[in-house]
Design a protein around this motif. Sequence first.
Motif, PDB file in Angstrom:
ATOM      1  N   UNK A   1       0.799  -1.222   0.000  1.00 30.07           N
ATOM      2  CA  UNK A   1       0.000   0.000   0.000  1.00 30.07           C
ATOM      3  C   UNK A   1       0.833   1.275   0.000  1.00 30.07           C
ATOM      4  N   UNK A   2       1.775   1.446   0.979  1.00 35.65           N
ATOM      5  CA  UNK A   2       2.407   2.774   1.101  1.00 35.65           C
ATOM      6  C   UNK A   2       3.164   3.197  -0.149  1.00 35.65           C
ATOM      7  N   UNK A   3       3.903   2.262  -0.790  1.00 31.28           N
ATOM      8  CA  UNK A   3       4.768   2.770  -1.845  1.00 31.28           C
ATOM      9  C   UNK A   3       4.099   2.848  -3.221  1.00 31.28           C
ATOM     10  N   UNK A   4       3.115   2.025  -3.506  1.00 28.15           N
ATOM     11  CA  UNK A   4       2.509   2.064  -4.847  1.00 28.15           C
ATOM     12  C   UNK A   4       1.051   2.498  -4.814  1.00 28.15           C
ATOM     13  N   UNK A   5       0.254   1.875  -3.930  1.00 30.36           N
ATOM     14  CA  UNK A   5      -1.189   2.071  -4.020  1.00 30.36           C
ATOM     15  C   UNK A   5      -1.601   3.439  -3.501  1.00 30.36           C
ATOM     16  N   UNK A   6      -0.932   3.941  -2.459  1.00 33.52           N
ATOM     17  CA  UNK A   6      -1.339   5.244  -1.921  1.00 33.52           C
ATOM     18  C   UNK A   6      -1.153   6.372  -2.942  1.00 33.52           C
ATOM     19  N   UNK A   7       0.028   6.481  -3.585  1.00 35.57           N
ATOM     20  CA  UNK A   7       0.152   7.519  -4.625  1.00 35.57           C
ATOM     21  C   UNK A   7      -0.884   7.337  -5.731  1.00 35.57           C
ATOM     22  N   UNK A   8      -1.160   6.079  -6.094  1.00 32.11           N
ATOM     23  CA  UNK A   8      -2.141   5.829  -7.155  1.00 32.11           C
ATOM     24  C   UNK A   8      -3.528   6.296  -6.728  1.00 32.11           C
ATOM     25  N   UNK A   9      -3.837   6.059  -5.441  1.00 28.56           N
ATOM     26  CA  UNK A   9      -5.139   6.490  -4.925  1.00 28.56           C
ATOM     27  C   UNK A   9      -5.273   8.001  -5.008  1.00 28.56           C
ATOM     28  N   UNK A  10      -4.193   8.714  -4.578  1.00 31.01           N
ATOM     29  CA  UNK A  10      -4.217  10.180  -4.632  1.00 31.01           C
ATOM     30  C   UNK A  10      -4.384  10.640  -6.080  1.00 31.01           C
ATOM     31  N   UNK A  11      -3.670   9.961  -6.994  1.00 34.09           N
ATOM     32  CA  UNK A  11      -3.741  10.344  -8.394  1.00 34.09           C
ATOM     33  C   UNK A  11      -5.167  10.174  -8.915  1.00 34.09           C
ATOM     34  N   UNK A  12      -5.810   9.069  -8.509  1.00 32.72           N
ATOM     35  CA  UNK A  12      -7.189   8.829  -8.930  1.00 32.72           C
ATOM     36  C   UNK A  12      -8.109   9.937  -8.428  1.00 32.72           C
ATOM     37  N   UNK A  13      -7.954  10.314  -7.157  1.00 32.63           N
ATOM     38  CA  UNK A  13      -8.829  11.348  -6.587  1.00 32.63           C
ATOM     39  C   UNK A  13      -8.613  12.678  -7.299  1.00 32.63           C
ATOM     40  N   UNK A  14      -7.336  13.038  -7.545  1.00 31.60           N
ATOM     41  CA  UNK A  14      -7.066  14.296  -8.249  1.00 31.60           C
ATOM     42  C   UNK A  14      -7.598  14.249  -9.673  1.00 31.60           C
ATOM     43  N   UNK A  15      -7.433  13.086 -10.324  1.00 31.89           N
ATOM     44  CA  UNK A  15      -7.944  12.953 -11.696  1.00 31.89           C
ATOM     45  C   UNK A  15      -9.446  13.209 -11.720  1.00 31.89           C
ATOM     46  N   UNK A  16     -10.165  12.564 -10.799  1.00 31.17           N
ATOM     47  CA  UNK A  16     -11.620  12.718 -10.771  1.00 31.17           C
ATOM     48  C   UNK A  16     -12.012  14.171 -10.487  1.00 31.17           C
ATOM     49  N   UNK A  17     -11.319  14.800  -9.513  1.00 26.92           N
ATOM     50  CA  UNK A  17     -11.705  16.148  -9.119  1.00 26.92           C
ATOM     51  C   UNK A  17     -11.389  17.153 -10.217  1.00 26.92           C
TER      52      UNK A  17
ATOM     53  N   UNK B   1     -19.605   9.860  -9.400  1.00 30.34           N
ATOM     54  CA  UNK B   1     -19.504   8.918 -10.520  1.00 30.34           C
ATOM     55  C   UNK B   1     -18.072   8.883 -11.044  1.00 30.34           C
ATOM     56  N   UNK B   2     -17.448  10.087 -11.119  1.00 33.03           N
ATOM     57  CA  UNK B   2     -16.117  10.172 -11.708  1.00 33.03           C
ATOM     58  C   UNK B   2     -15.054   9.472 -10.866  1.00 33.03           C
ATOM     59  N   UNK B   3     -15.247   9.427  -9.541  1.00 31.36           N
ATOM     60  CA  UNK B   3     -14.292   8.691  -8.709  1.00 31.36           C
ATOM     61  C   UNK B   3     -14.313   7.223  -9.111  1.00 31.36           C
ATOM     62  N   UNK B   4     -15.528   6.668  -9.291  1.00 32.44           N
ATOM     63  CA  UNK B   4     -15.624   5.274  -9.756  1.00 32.44           C
ATOM     64  C   UNK B   4     -14.943   5.082 -11.088  1.00 32.44           C
ATOM     65  N   UNK B   5     -15.244   5.986 -12.017  1.00 35.59           N
ATOM     66  CA  UNK B   5     -14.740   5.839 -13.384  1.00 35.59           C
ATOM     67  C   UNK B   5     -13.222   5.945 -13.418  1.00 35.59           C
ATOM     68  N   UNK B   6     -12.689   6.948 -12.694  1.00 34.74           N
ATOM     69  CA  UNK B   6     -11.248   7.176 -12.812  1.00 34.74           C
ATOM     70  C   UNK B   6     -10.467   6.049 -12.170  1.00 34.74           C
ATOM     71  N   UNK B   7     -11.133   5.285 -11.267  1.00 34.34           N
ATOM     72  CA  UNK B   7     -10.422   4.161 -10.654  1.00 34.34           C
ATOM     73  C   UNK B   7     -10.139   3.059 -11.656  1.00 34.34           C
ATOM     74  N   UNK B   8     -10.892   2.995 -12.767  1.00 31.87           N
ATOM     75  CA  UNK B   8     -10.641   1.921 -13.729  1.00 31.87           C
ATOM     76  C   UNK B   8      -9.965   2.414 -15.009  1.00 31.87           C
ATOM     77  N   UNK B   9      -9.857   3.739 -15.177  1.00 31.70           N
ATOM     78  CA  UNK B   9      -9.297   4.258 -16.428  1.00 31.70           C
ATOM     79  C   UNK B   9      -7.864   3.805 -16.648  1.00 31.70           C
ATOM     80  N   UNK B  10      -7.152   3.548 -15.539  1.00 35.53           N
ATOM     81  CA  UNK B  10      -5.754   3.139 -15.652  1.00 35.53           C
ATOM     82  C   UNK B  10      -5.572   1.849 -16.422  1.00 35.53           C
ATOM     83  N   UNK B  11      -6.622   1.030 -16.510  1.00 38.04           N
ATOM     84  CA  UNK B  11      -6.513  -0.234 -17.245  1.00 38.04           C
ATOM     85  C   UNK B  11      -6.171   0.003 -18.708  1.00 38.04           C
ATOM     86  N   UNK B  12      -6.561   1.164 -19.249  1.00 39.76           N
ATOM     87  CA  UNK B  12      -6.201   1.469 -20.636  1.00 39.76           C
ATOM     88  C   UNK B  12      -5.117   2.543 -20.680  1.00 39.76           C
TER      89      UNK B  12
END
Lengths: 275, 270
Positions: free
Chosen positions: B71-87, B212-223
């Motif tokens: 979590x700390x080294x990979x997932x946390x930055x990714x989570x922040x990135x997702x939230x910023x992307x959505x916002x 809605x965008x928080x949900x969407x941006x969480x999966x956009x990374x797949x592409x």
Amino acid sequence: MSAPHDDTNLGIAALAAPQRVAFPPNWPARIGLLVLALYVAYASTILDITWARFIIGLDHGAKFLSRMFPPDFSADKLSLLYVGMTESLQIAIIATVVGVLLSLPLGLAAARNLAPPPLAWSARALIALFRSLHPVIVAILFVKSVGFGALAGILALIVASLGFLSKLVAESVEEMSMKPLEAVRAAGAPFLSVVTMGVLPQVIPRFIGFAAYQLDSNLRNSALVGIVGGGGIGATLLTAFQRFDYDFVLTIVLAIIAIVMVGEIVSGWMRRMFQ
Amino acid sequence: MTAEISAGRPRQWQRFSLPERIMRSAFYLLVVIAVIWSLRTIEIIPEFLYDAPQQTVDLFVRMWPIDWSWYPKVVHPALMETLHTATLGTILAVAVASVVSLMVARNITRSIIVNTIGRFILVATRSVHAMVWALFFVALFGPGALAGMLAIAVHSIGFIGKFLAEAIEDAKPGPIEALVATGASPLAVLIKGYWPQVKPAFLAIATFRWDINVRESAVLGLVGGGGLGMALDTALNNLYWDQVGLVLVVIFAVVIVAEIATAWIRSSIL
């Protein structure tokens, strides 16, 4: 100007001593906007969004667009498109029908005025779980368990349909009038008859509208689950992207837009017929 | 009435007229045909199904003890990135959609051509899914949060613009006429006449879309759109199922938190 006039003017000015402004500045809103602007600047640096990258992207965009036009309508591509589209359509139809059939019992189980509390709460938890999982994530899990292809897409969209439809069924059951139910129960009807004679006639007309909307949204999403291996037009689209067949990509996207619009017309027509 | 009953010929009551009944039967027939056609021709490979139960069990067994250390080294930055992307995506979409909704609202723009152009923008952006937009923007800007943010923004324009235009068209003409009568400029009419009436709907639409965008941006990374989806994709490709489990738990948690947060904002602001 004469002296008396001056006097009256002064009088009015004195009366309106705490000067009224028609539209006083709204400080909370201004501070809010400032905070928003600061956030945008901060988040942009975090996401490494820079003007230079944007300009480079626009440059790529010009090349990209020139490769997309004209869309590719050659016969072999059209047959690929046809195969993908039919599969997507089939995925959407099967997922909607199965979702509709399953969502009625699940929705009834989640309605707090009909089901006993333990059942209602577990059904509600299940619906919440289905609703919060994105169809793409569900599709990934199903691709792992049932393999690549249409079945994984169908199962993923069934889960998505269940989340949406069951919640609405549960809500409309909770809002309905209990009087017909009491009448049916008083006549000595067993539980199944109470549902078919007392509950369904009140719920079905609204339910048809929801089902029509779900068909719409399943059509849209069936283009999506293919990207992660769920079959249908999404798979065709991803392949075209990976082969840089951008003119075919445009054909596919136009076809998706057309099908979604036709779906919207059909579902609107369905809703009007049943209301 | 009494004559009919005494004659022993009870009256037939029917809920729908004949054309209505024919339409309904035709519709049911159509549904049955569509389902049978779909079931008969869809390609399902039965060989894949034999081991589906084992595969499913295997999936959860491999996910189980979830790899929290990741979590700390990979997932946390990714989570922040997702939230910023959505916002950021939502903010950009709101800005663009506000302009488009002014074009669409018939009480503001009285030109049918401009209305139609605006309406086309709304339909076109909405019918193409965020994931497909992300494929486009990844091809333009390269993989990363910029592509994801733009995909979120463009896809949201249709949704936000549609509801915003409806809210503007629902605005009461009284205050507008009063302002126009005082000789206020069009901009002043917009800010002091329409904005106060549209503001509650505006905030509701923006927060709803953010959810809605928080949900969407969480999966956009797949592409290739950055964020949690990217972490999920990496874990899937490496077959590190314990990390996949972690990302799924994080996505689930952030979606629930976003839903609770928007519900709270809606009840406290509106």
